[in-house]
Design a protein around this motif. Structure first.
Motif, short mmCIF file in Angstrom:
data_model
loop_
_atom_site.label_atom_id
_atom_site.label_comp_id
_atom_site.label_asym_id
_atom_site.label_seq_id
_atom_site.Cartn_x
_atom_site.Cartn_y
_atom_site.Cartn_z
N VAL A 16 1.15 -1.37 -0.02
CA VAL A 16 -0.02 -0.17 0.16
C VAL A 16 0.79 1.33 -0.22
O VAL A 16 -0.22 1.98 -0.77
CB VAL A 16 -1.04 -0.17 1.06
CG1 VAL A 16 -2.08 1.00 1.33
CG2 VAL A 16 -1.56 -1.12 0.95
N SER A 17 1.75 1.11 1.00
CA SER A 17 3.09 2.83 0.67
C SER A 17 3.36 2.31 -0.22
O SER A 17 3.65 3.58 -1.18
CB SER A 17 4.14 2.15 1.84
OG SER A 17 3.28 1.57 3.93
N VAL A 18 4.05 1.79 -1.39
CA VAL A 18 4.49 1.55 -2.11
C VAL A 18 3.11 2.19 -3.35
O VAL A 18 3.65 3.22 -4.16
CB VAL A 18 5.13 0.08 -3.39
CG1 VAL A 18 5.34 0.28 -4.53
CG2 VAL A 18 6.18 -0.36 -2.34
N ILE A 19 2.59 1.61 -3.74
CA ILE A 19 1.20 2.10 -4.20
C ILE A 19 1.12 3.45 -3.98
O ILE A 19 0.89 4.66 -5.04
CB ILE A 19 0.14 1.52 -4.25
CG1 ILE A 19 0.50 0.20 -5.30
CG2 ILE A 19 -1.16 2.29 -5.04
CD1 ILE A 19 -1.48 -1.07 -4.18
N LEU A 20 0.96 4.44 -3.36
CA LEU A 20 0.89 5.66 -2.31
C LEU A 20 1.76 6.47 -3.04
O LEU A 20 2.17 7.62 -3.33
CB LEU A 20 0.52 5.54 -0.79
CG LEU A 20 -1.11 5.13 -0.08
CD1 LEU A 20 -0.92 5.35 1.10
CD2 LEU A 20 -1.83 6.83 -0.93
N CYS A 21 2.97 5.92 -2.47
CA CYS A 21 4.10 6.48 -2.96
C CYS A 21 4.17 6.87 -4.73
O CYS A 21 4.82 7.79 -4.93
CB CYS A 21 5.06 5.61 -2.94
SG CYS A 21 7.28 6.29 -2.98
N ILE A 22 3.93 6.39 -5.56
CA ILE A 22 3.96 5.99 -7.22
C ILE A 22 2.92 7.65 -7.18
O ILE A 22 3.77 8.46 -8.04
CB ILE A 22 3.22 5.25 -7.81
CG1 ILE A 22 4.37 3.85 -7.80
CG2 ILE A 22 3.13 5.11 -8.81
CD1 ILE A 22 3.83 2.13 -7.89
N PHE A 23 1.82 7.70 -6.77
CA PHE A 23 0.94 8.45 -7.00
C PHE A 23 1.18 9.69 -6.35
O PHE A 23 0.76 10.70 -6.92
CB PHE A 23 -0.75 8.16 -7.32
CG PHE A 23 -1.26 6.76 -8.12
CD1 PHE A 23 -0.90 7.50 -8.98
CD2 PHE A 23 -1.44 5.53 -7.40
CE1 PHE A 23 -1.16 6.27 -10.54
CE2 PHE A 23 -0.97 4.38 -8.41
CZ PHE A 23 -1.46 5.01 -9.87
N LEU A 24 1.53 9.89 -4.99
CA LEU A 24 0.89 10.88 -3.73
C LEU A 24 2.61 10.83 -3.13
O LEU A 24 2.29 11.80 -2.27
CB LEU A 24 0.21 10.78 -3.25
CG LEU A 24 -1.02 10.80 -3.34
CD1 LEU A 24 -2.68 9.78 -3.09
CD2 LEU A 24 -1.70 11.46 -4.14
N GLY A 25 3.53 10.47 -3.62
CA GLY A 25 4.79 10.03 -2.80
C GLY A 25 5.21 12.11 -2.30
O GLY A 25 5.54 11.87 -1.27
N PRO A 26 5.31 12.75 -3.36
CA PRO A 26 5.81 13.87 -3.12
C PRO A 26 4.79 14.14 -1.86
O PRO A 26 6.10 15.37 -0.54
CB PRO A 26 6.43 14.96 -4.26
CG PRO A 26 6.13 13.79 -5.43
CD PRO A 26 5.60 12.48 -4.68
N ILE A 27 4.32 14.77 -1.86
CA ILE A 27 2.55 14.85 -1.07
C ILE A 27 3.05 14.10 0.37
O ILE A 27 2.75 14.30 1.52
CB ILE A 27 1.57 15.75 -1.53
CG1 ILE A 27 1.46 15.75 -2.23
CG2 ILE A 27 0.37 15.53 -0.70
CD1 ILE A 27 -0.04 16.16 -3.13
#
Length: 73
Positions: A16-27
């Protein structure tokens, strides 16, 4: 049972962290530093290195399961 990946990206499981990092990583990186109480690190990340540190966070999240803490202040 799946093992949680520490406190990185809100203590969510690694995939889940990897998926979130792909789309919203900087934020999410900035929000995570603020939630950790690392205001200086969040400001530095926002002003100077959000894009470069995001790439490093993404690679380390995949390889090690933890994001990189550049500044511990």
């Amino acid at each position: 049972m799946a093992k949680k990946g520490g406190k990185d990206y809100f203590g969510l499981p690694r995939i889940v962290s990897v998926i979130l990092c792909i789309f919203l990583g900087p934020i999410l990186g900035i929000i995570q530093r603020i939630m950790d109480g690392k205001i200086v690190a969040a400001l530095v990340r926002f002003l100077l290195g959000w894009n470069l540190i995001w790439v490093v966070d993404f690679i380390l999240l995949i390889v090690k399961g933890k994001i990189w803490r550049v500044i511990n202040a």
